[in-house]
Every structure is written in structure tokens, then in C-alpha cells.
Design a protein around this motif. Structure first.
Motif, PDB file in Angstrom:
ATOM      1  N   LEU A   3       1.065  -1.093  -0.316  1.00 22.84           N
ATOM      2  CA  LEU A   3       0.161   0.108   0.102  1.00 22.84           C
ATOM      3  C   LEU A   3       1.045   1.187  -0.163  1.00 22.84           C
ATOM      4  O   LEU A   3       0.282   2.531  -0.354  1.00 22.84           O
ATOM      5  CB  LEU A   3      -0.466   0.055   0.904  1.00 22.84           C
ATOM      6  N   VAL A   4       1.857   1.331   0.214  1.00 24.95           N
ATOM      7  CA  VAL A   4       2.567   2.421   0.142  1.00 24.95           C
ATOM      8  C   VAL A   4       4.233   1.659  -0.448  1.00 24.95           C
ATOM      9  O   VAL A   4       5.149   1.283   0.221  1.00 24.95           O
ATOM     10  CB  VAL A   4       3.401   3.269   1.572  1.00 24.95           C
ATOM     11  N   ALA A  13       7.060   8.843  -0.470  1.00 26.67           N
ATOM     12  CA  ALA A  13       6.216   7.546  -0.611  1.00 26.67           C
ATOM     13  C   ALA A  13       4.567   7.605  -1.479  1.00 26.67           C
ATOM     14  O   ALA A  13       4.541   8.925  -0.988  1.00 26.67           O
ATOM     15  CB  ALA A  13       6.214   6.523   0.613  1.00 26.67           C
ATOM     16  N   VAL A  14       4.150   6.854  -1.839  1.00 24.45           N
ATOM     17  CA  VAL A  14       3.201   7.126  -2.817  1.00 24.45           C
ATOM     18  C   VAL A  14       2.238   6.171  -1.989  1.00 24.45           C
ATOM     19  O   VAL A  14       2.351   5.259  -1.722  1.00 24.45           O
ATOM     20  CB  VAL A  14       2.955   7.175  -3.875  1.00 24.45           C
ATOM     21  N   ALA A  15       1.221   6.469  -1.363  1.00 24.68           N
ATOM     22  CA  ALA A  15       0.502   5.760  -0.722  1.00 24.68           C
ATOM     23  C   ALA A  15      -0.915   6.182  -0.956  1.00 24.68           C
ATOM     24  O   ALA A  15      -1.201   6.320  -1.531  1.00 24.68           O
ATOM     25  CB  ALA A  15       0.545   6.044   1.108  1.00 24.68           C
ATOM     26  N   ALA A 150      -5.482   0.188  11.178  1.00 25.55           N
ATOM     27  CA  ALA A 150      -4.971  -0.113   9.674  1.00 25.55           C
ATOM     28  C   ALA A 150      -3.625  -1.574   9.169  1.00 25.55           C
ATOM     29  O   ALA A 150      -3.036  -2.116   9.897  1.00 25.55           O
ATOM     30  CB  ALA A 150      -3.919   1.121   8.826  1.00 25.55           C
ATOM     31  N   ARG A 151      -3.939  -1.581   7.631  1.00 26.56           N
ATOM     32  CA  ARG A 151      -2.746  -2.735   7.036  1.00 26.56           C
ATOM     33  C   ARG A 151      -0.913  -2.256   7.282  1.00 26.56           C
ATOM     34  O   ARG A 151      -0.309  -3.787   7.962  1.00 26.56           O
ATOM     35  CB  ARG A 151      -2.986  -3.416   6.026  1.00 26.56           C
ATOM     36  N   THR A 152      -1.346  -1.186   7.116  1.00 27.34           N
ATOM     37  CA  THR A 152       0.012  -0.507   6.851  1.00 27.34           C
ATOM     38  C   THR A 152       0.580   0.786   8.193  1.00 27.34           C
ATOM     39  O   THR A 152      -0.724   1.648   7.327  1.00 27.34           O
ATOM     40  CB  THR A 152       1.019   0.098   5.368  1.00 27.34           C
ATOM     41  N   VAL A 153       1.037   1.334   8.973  1.00 28.43           N
ATOM     42  CA  VAL A 153       1.312   2.413   9.443  1.00 28.43           C
ATOM     43  C   VAL A 153       2.550   3.252   9.394  1.00 28.43           C
ATOM     44  O   VAL A 153       3.390   2.765   9.033  1.00 28.43           O
ATOM     45  CB  VAL A 153       1.362   1.802  11.015  1.00 28.43           C
ATOM     46  N   CYS A 154       2.416   4.857   8.844  1.00 25.90           N
ATOM     47  CA  CYS A 154       3.505   5.323   8.428  1.00 25.90           C
ATOM     48  C   CYS A 154       4.043   6.146   9.329  1.00 25.90           C
ATOM     49  O   CYS A 154       3.308   6.757  10.341  1.00 25.90           O
ATOM     50  CB  CYS A 154       3.203   6.114   7.319  1.00 25.90           C
TER      51      CYS A 154
END
Length: 256
Positions: A3-4, A13-15, A150-154
Motif C-alpha cells: 500500500l506504500v 512515498a505514495v500511499a 490499518a494494514r500499514t502504518v507510516c
């Protein structure tokens, strides 16, 4: 597909946030040259124009629906001074011209930002923001539970970098990405709940390199270096990996 996705060669990065795409950067530190002058007596010419042009160039390159800054948009802790205000104002003007809004997930340097820019800036809660299946935090405080779902944490805050040595003992510093699964138990202990009640699927953490080239960083492969975040390194899997900006995979960060 993740996703990122980092932008090759850039600390950005593009999310994929479902309904929209976000260009994500961390630790912009507008006005850092003023801070370095007063904090350390270091005189450097302002790099404000170059920072703005870099971010706008990334917008033109990736065509996002919004820009998300993972904290520390400004350098001065507390109320932004004139230097920070002017730099951020020029950045907002440039993004407005592209019809790209800026969302700030506030960091420890952003205490007075919301008041300084009124409605020109979308400021999230300190505990973070979730857009679709991507969570965004600065990293200086524990994230909200909704963000951790969330699936991904930035996150930012750490400014990760590695020291690379050659065969004759020379060394250089390189900005790095740090990516790996989050462990459940430290968050369950923090929230004082049973681990199963968090109801998550072991999200991936992506620690962003600093966008600002003058802000230093956390050495992730130097003995004795400690993390800044209250949940690192305990909440990060030992097999989390480090990557250079050009995509070079360095392997498990503890063994780089």
C-alpha cells in the motif's frame, strides 16, 4: 503490492488510501537554518526554496490527491517564527496552485502550527490519522488504536540512517527506510488490554527517512544508538529490514 511504495531515489512515498492517493513525507523541518543558528551557532544559507521545489516536483511526478506530512513540518518547537511561517506559507501557495491540499500529522515540533495557518492546513490529531487501510503517525507518542488497525502504518520522527563502510575503513551516512511487522504485546500492555482485543492483523510499520537534508538522524546500525519513539524498538519485529533510497535492500536492520 504494498500500500506504500517509496518514490525511487527520494525520501518520499505514495500511499494507496483507497479513495485517494497520497504523497507522504516526514520531517520537513521548515526554518531549520534559523534553528541551527540559535541552537548550535551554525550559519547556513536557507534551503527553503530548494525544499519547496523538491516537494512540488514530487507532486508533479506522482500526481497525488493530497500531501501528508508525518510531523515536524516546522523546526522550531512551539509557536512558529517568521522564518517558518514564510517558508510554510510559500509551500502552501505552491500546493494550492496545484490543487493539492496538505495534511499534517503533528509531531513534537508542531505545537503552534494549527493556529498559525488557520484553515489553510488540515491538522490531524496527535494520535495519528487513518485514511483507508493506511495509518499515519509522527511517532513521538503512542498511536491511537484506530490507526493501529490499518494494514500499514507510516511514521517519521526517527530520521533513520545507516553507516556504510568500505573495505578500507571509509564510511558514509545514507538515509534509509525501515520496514517490518509490528509486535502486538507492547501495544496491548500500553493500552492495558488483552492482546486479542486489539483485533489487528499485525500491521507493517514503515519508518520514513527525513525529507530535510539538514536534520540529522537515528543510526539504526550503530552500537549504542537508541530510538526516539516510545514504542521502538520493542514493538518492531527483529527481522524488520532497512532499504536505501535507491531501493537497495540491506537486510535485517539489526544485522546491517
Amino acid at each position: 503490492m504494498s500500500l506504500v511504495e517509496p518514490v525511487p531515489g527520494e525520501p518520499a512515498a505514495v500511499a494507496d488510501c483507497g479513495a485517494e492517493r497520497a504523497l507522504v513525507v516526514a520531517d520537513y523541518h521548515a526554518g531549520i537554518e534559523i534553528g541551527l543558528r540559535y541552537e548550535r551557532g551554525v550559519e547556513l544559507p536557507s534551503d527553503a526554496d530548494a525544499r519547496r521545489e523538491r516537494l512540488c516536483s514530487l507532486c508533479d511526478r506522482t500526481a497525488p490527491d493530497r500531501v501528508v506530512v508525518l510531523g515536524d513540518l516546522v523546526h522550531r518547537i512551539g509557536d512558529p517564527g517568521r522564518g517558518e511561517r514564510d517558508e510554510v506559507g510559500a509551500l502552501l501557495d505552491a500546493l494550492d496552485a496545484r490543487n493539492v491540499p496538505l495534511t499534517l500529522v503533528p509531531g513534537n515540533h508542531d505545537g503552534g502550527v494549527a493556529d498559525a495557518y488557520d484553515e489553510r492546513l488540515d491538522v490531524a490529531d496527535a494520535g495519528g490519522l487513518r485514511l483507508g487501510d493506511v495509518g499515519f503517525v509522527h511517532g513521538h507518542t503512542w498511536p491511537d488504536r484506530a490507526v493501529l488497525g490499518a494494514r500499514t502504518v507510516c511514521m517519521g520522527h526517527e530520521h533513520p540512517q545507516v553507516r556504510l563502510e568500505d573495505e578500507v575503513g571509509g564510511g558514509r551516512a545514507e538515509k534509509a527506510w525501515l520496514r517490518g511487522p509490528l509486535r502486538l504485546d507492547p501495544f496491548a500492555d500500553h493500552f492495558d488490554v488483552a492482546p486479542a482485543s486489539l483485533g489487528w492483523g499485525r500491521p507493517e510499520l514503515v519508518v520514513f527517512p527525513a525529507f530535510n537534508d539538514r536534520s540529522g538522524g537515528t543510526w539504526i546500525n550503530v552500537e549504542g544508538q537508541s530510538f526516539l519513539s516510545p514504542f521502538l524498538p520493542e514493538a518492531l519485529d527483529d527481522d524488520a529490514e532497512a532499504y536505501l533510497l535507491d531501493g537497495t535492500r540491506l537486510g535485517a536492520y539489526r544485522r546491517v
